[in-house]
Design a protein around this motif. Structure first.
Motif, PDB file in Angstrom:
ATOM      1  N   ARG A 114       0.821  -1.215   0.000  1.00 33.21           N
ATOM      2  CA  ARG A 114       0.000   0.000   0.000  1.00 33.21           C
ATOM      3  C   ARG A 114       0.857   1.269   0.000  1.00 33.21           C
ATOM      4  N   ILE A 115       2.001   1.222   0.696  1.00 31.14           N
ATOM      5  CA  ILE A 115       2.859   2.404   0.799  1.00 31.14           C
ATOM      6  C   ILE A 115       3.708   2.605  -0.451  1.00 31.14           C
ATOM      7  N   GLU A 116       4.025   1.527  -1.167  1.00 29.60           N
ATOM      8  CA  GLU A 116       4.929   1.619  -2.318  1.00 29.60           C
ATOM      9  C   GLU A 116       4.505   2.690  -3.332  1.00 29.60           C
ATOM     10  N   PRO A 117       3.250   2.724  -3.792  1.00 31.53           N
ATOM     11  CA  PRO A 117       2.892   3.792  -4.750  1.00 31.53           C
ATOM     12  C   PRO A 117       2.892   5.182  -4.119  1.00 31.53           C
ATOM     13  N   VAL A 118       2.642   5.252  -2.830  1.00 34.46           N
ATOM     14  CA  VAL A 118       2.685   6.550  -2.147  1.00 34.46           C
ATOM     15  C   VAL A 118       4.110   7.092  -2.184  1.00 34.46           C
ATOM     16  N   LEU A 119       5.096   6.221  -1.925  1.00 36.06           N
ATOM     17  CA  LEU A 119       6.493   6.648  -1.936  1.00 36.06           C
ATOM     18  C   LEU A 119       6.968   7.022  -3.336  1.00 36.06           C
ATOM     19  N   ALA A 120       6.375   6.418  -4.362  1.00 34.27           N
ATOM     20  CA  ALA A 120       6.778   6.694  -5.741  1.00 34.27           C
ATOM     21  C   ALA A 120       6.433   8.116  -6.169  1.00 34.27           C
ATOM     22  N   ARG A 121       5.461   8.721  -5.536  1.00 34.85           N
ATOM     23  CA  ARG A 121       5.051  10.077  -5.927  1.00 34.85           C
ATOM     24  C   ARG A 121       5.620  11.160  -5.006  1.00 34.85           C
ATOM     25  N   ASP A 122       6.682  10.843  -4.270  1.00 41.70           N
ATOM     26  CA  ASP A 122       7.372  11.796  -3.397  1.00 41.70           C
ATOM     27  C   ASP A 122       6.395  12.444  -2.405  1.00 41.70           C
ATOM     28  N   PRO A 123       5.922  11.661  -1.433  1.00 40.74           N
ATOM     29  CA  PRO A 123       4.893  12.147  -0.511  1.00 40.74           C
ATOM     30  C   PRO A 123       5.460  13.072   0.560  1.00 40.74           C
ATOM     31  N   ALA A 129       4.439   9.054   7.808  1.00 41.59           N
ATOM     32  CA  ALA A 129       4.374   8.840   9.261  1.00 41.59           C
ATOM     33  C   ALA A 129       2.978   8.384   9.675  1.00 41.59           C
ATOM     34  N   ARG A 130       1.952   8.956   9.069  1.00 36.14           N
ATOM     35  CA  ARG A 130       0.575   8.568   9.399  1.00 36.14           C
ATOM     36  C   ARG A 130       0.314   7.108   9.032  1.00 36.14           C
ATOM     37  N   LEU A 131       0.802   6.685   7.872  1.00 37.97           N
ATOM     38  CA  LEU A 131       0.634   5.287   7.464  1.00 37.97           C
ATOM     39  C   LEU A 131       1.405   4.345   8.384  1.00 37.97           C
ATOM     40  N   ARG A 134      -0.526   4.096  11.632  1.00 40.34           N
ATOM     41  CA  ARG A 134      -1.699   3.239  11.471  1.00 40.34           C
ATOM     42  C   ARG A 134      -1.291   1.767  11.521  1.00 40.34           C
ATOM     43  N   HIS A 135      -0.196   1.443  10.856  1.00 45.04           N
ATOM     44  CA  HIS A 135       0.285   0.057  10.874  1.00 45.04           C
ATOM     45  C   HIS A 135       0.731  -0.330  12.281  1.00 45.04           C
ATOM     46  N   ARG A 136       1.363   0.589  12.981  1.00 46.37           N
ATOM     47  CA  ARG A 136       1.801   0.296  14.351  1.00 46.37           C
ATOM     48  C   ARG A 136       0.619  -0.014  15.254  1.00 46.37           C
ATOM     49  N   VAL A 137      -0.455   0.712  15.098  1.00 44.44           N
ATOM     50  CA  VAL A 137      -1.653   0.454  15.903  1.00 44.44           C
ATOM     51  C   VAL A 137      -2.208  -0.941  15.607  1.00 44.44           C
ATOM     52  N   SER A 138      -2.210  -1.341  14.339  1.00 41.25           N
ATOM     53  CA  SER A 138      -2.706  -2.684  14.013  1.00 41.25           C
ATOM     54  C   SER A 138      -1.785  -3.763  14.585  1.00 41.25           C
TER      55      SER A 138
END
Length: 165
Positions: A114-123, A129-131, A134-138
């Protein structure tokens, strides 16, 4: 091999879940906190480390995912059958540690994809950090359920042994 009455098992359980919730997708949680507080270089480092780990996880998932899944399924099912089918306490203890960790591994792979395409667009670092948060909470939720179930099962096993003796 009385696992549930052994202090080292409970220490290992606590350390395992503490480590699992601290290292989110291979990024230490204190780095995520520093990135959110300070920004700048700390945020760039967090995004870079997240990118390295996400690409690594996704690559492993794509190239060896089926083999890893088969191997993990074999080991976990063996532990569950030996532990809960044949009543071997050591296998129960390992299964109660390994099965939830396998779930966390699956959740981590899913989040990496899920994060891979987010990182591709220079977020923005805040989005990464929010993603990660969220993963840490799960991961923490899985850990709380696993620790609670393991503690209840361990108490049941210890009571069962004390009644029999």
């Amino acid at each position: 091999m009385r696992s549930f009455s052994n202090l080292w098992y409970w220490i290992a359980l606590a350390v395992t879940w503490s480590t699992a919730s601290h290292w989110v997708l291979g990024v230490p949680f204190d780095m995520v906190q520093q990135a959110r507080r300070r920004g700048g270089q700390a945020a760039e480092d967090m995004v870079t480390l997240t990118g390295v780990n996400v690409r690594r996880l996704v690559m492993i998932g794509r190239e060896a995912g089926a083999i890893v899944a088969l191997g993990v399924a074999f080991v976990l099912s063996s532990l569950v059958v030996l532990g809960f089918g044949y009543g071997i306490e050591f296998a129960q203890a390992l299964a109660l540690l390994a099965v939830p960790l396998a779930l966390v591994g699956g959740l981590s792979l899913r989040m990496a994809v899920r994060i891979e395409p987010v990182l591709a667009r220079d977020p923005a670092p805040e989005e990464v950090a929010r993603l990660l948060m969220r993963h840490r909470v799960s991961v923490q939720l899985v850990g709380v359920v696993a620790i609670t179930f393991t503690a209840l099962w361990g108490m049941f096993q210890n009571l069962q042994v004390s009644v029999l003796h």
